[in-house]
Design a protein around this motif. Structure first.
Motif, PDB file in Angstrom:
ATOM      1  N   GLN A  67       0.718  -1.583   0.149  1.00 11.78           N
ATOM      2  CA  GLN A  67      -0.170  -0.226   0.156  1.00 11.78           C
ATOM      3  C   GLN A  67       0.534   1.329   0.034  1.00 11.78           C
ATOM      4  O   GLN A  67       0.747   2.222  -0.783  1.00 11.78           O
ATOM      5  N   GLU A  68       1.387   1.220   1.082  1.00 10.06           N
ATOM      6  CA  GLU A  68       2.872   2.733   0.685  1.00 10.06           C
ATOM      7  C   GLU A  68       3.559   2.395  -0.466  1.00 10.06           C
ATOM      8  O   GLU A  68       4.173   3.376  -0.764  1.00 10.06           O
ATOM      9  N   LEU A  69       4.323   1.197  -0.955  1.00  6.95           N
ATOM     10  CA  LEU A  69       4.275   1.616  -2.483  1.00  6.95           C
ATOM     11  C   LEU A  69       3.657   1.583  -3.449  1.00  6.95           C
ATOM     12  O   LEU A  69       4.330   2.966  -3.964  1.00  6.95           O
ATOM     13  N   MET A  70       2.931   1.301  -3.382  1.00  7.58           N
ATOM     14  CA  MET A  70       2.010   2.255  -4.607  1.00  7.58           C
ATOM     15  C   MET A  70       1.234   3.867  -4.096  1.00  7.58           C
ATOM     16  O   MET A  70       1.448   4.521  -5.005  1.00  7.58           O
ATOM     17  N   ARG A  71       1.122   4.155  -3.233  1.00 10.66           N
ATOM     18  CA  ARG A  71       1.004   5.882  -2.888  1.00 10.66           C
ATOM     19  C   ARG A  71       2.475   6.567  -2.942  1.00 10.66           C
ATOM     20  O   ARG A  71       2.154   7.226  -3.608  1.00 10.66           O
TER      21      ARG A  71
END
Length: 260
Positions: A67-71
């Motif tokens: 999720q953080e990588l997507m953000r």
């Protein structure tokens, strides 16, 4: 001829590189070319790669949490035309990749023009065979590029020249230490359990024979291409000969028509 034209690459493609003989080099060569067409090109791996140099990618994002990588990606996708994604850096200096499921999520984003995935490892050998867990090809892959270095033609089936020679030996029925012929490489590249193992049924498969700038490399490459096409694999209609490290990586494209 450009890689885009030789491989008939369209916007939205998910491209998986497998085999040996220059996958990482070709991945970044593809990204440089495709980035000029607009949108953001993503380079990544579903296995492991060496950490890219700044000259190879404008931005490297490392994050274990998807999720953080997507953000992080979305925060940067409109500013960069090429971004490399990975989950972590190992003590060896290699980067661990992302999951095939995350590749599928990325492919649905409007910002992403193409995704190029190194889906296999070969320990820098020109020829390999996959083990039962390889390659890790995302199911939404539209183009599989199996790679072989032309210097594998005529080499011996040993650890020095071939990654996992025992598996190659079992697949080919060729004793360890024997000379590897073009016919053997063509068989290895087109068989279901060979280099193209786990390729999705809907994907185009375009082999890339690398290092044809070597002595007699072009003639060896043409011969190997003809033998690959003679296998009549339904997903293989052409073979690209080239030198991935060259500013102009494509040397020649050989199509099925040539051997009819």
């Amino acid at each position: 001829m450009t890689l885009k034209k030789a491989l008939d690459i369209r916007r939205g493609e998910v491209i998986s590189l497998v085999g040996g003989g220059g996958k990482t080099t070709l991945m970044f060569a593809l990204a440089r070319e495709l980035a000029s067409a607009g949108g953001c090109v993503v380079t990544t791996t579903t296995t492991k790669i060496l950490e890219p140099l700044p000259s190879e990618t404008p931005l490297l994002l490392l994050e274990k949490n998807e999720q953080e990588l997507m953000r992080l990606f979305l925060d940067n996708a409109d500013r960069y035309r090429h971004i490399t994604l990975a989950s972590d850096k190992l003590a060896s200096g290699k980067l661990t990749g992302i999951t095939p499921e995350f590749v599928a999520k990325l492919a649905r984003l409007r910002q992403v023009s193409c995704i190029v995935v190194e889906a296999d490892g070969a320990a820098q050998r020109s020829l390999k065979a996959p083990n039962p867990t390889e390659p890790v090809i995302p199911l939404n892959t539209s183009l599989v590029i199996p790679m072989v270095g032309v210097d594998a033609v005529g080499c011996r089936l040993t650890e020095e020249d071939v990654f996992r020679p025992e598996i190659v030996s079992n697949l080919l029925g060729l004793p360890l230490g024997e000379v590897i012929s073009p016919d053997a490489i063509a068989f290895l590249l087109t068989r279901e359990q060979g280099i193209i193992r786990e390729s999705p049924e809907q994907a185009r498969i375009v082999p890339f024979i690398n290092k044809v700038d070597l002595d007699k490399g072009l003639s060896k490459g043409r011969d190997l291409a003809d033998k690959i096409l003679a296998m009549r694999h339904p997903q293989i209609k052409q073979v690209v000969l080239g030198q991935a490290r060259s500013p102009e990586p494509v040397i020649e494209v050989i199509s099925q028509k040539r051997i009819r």
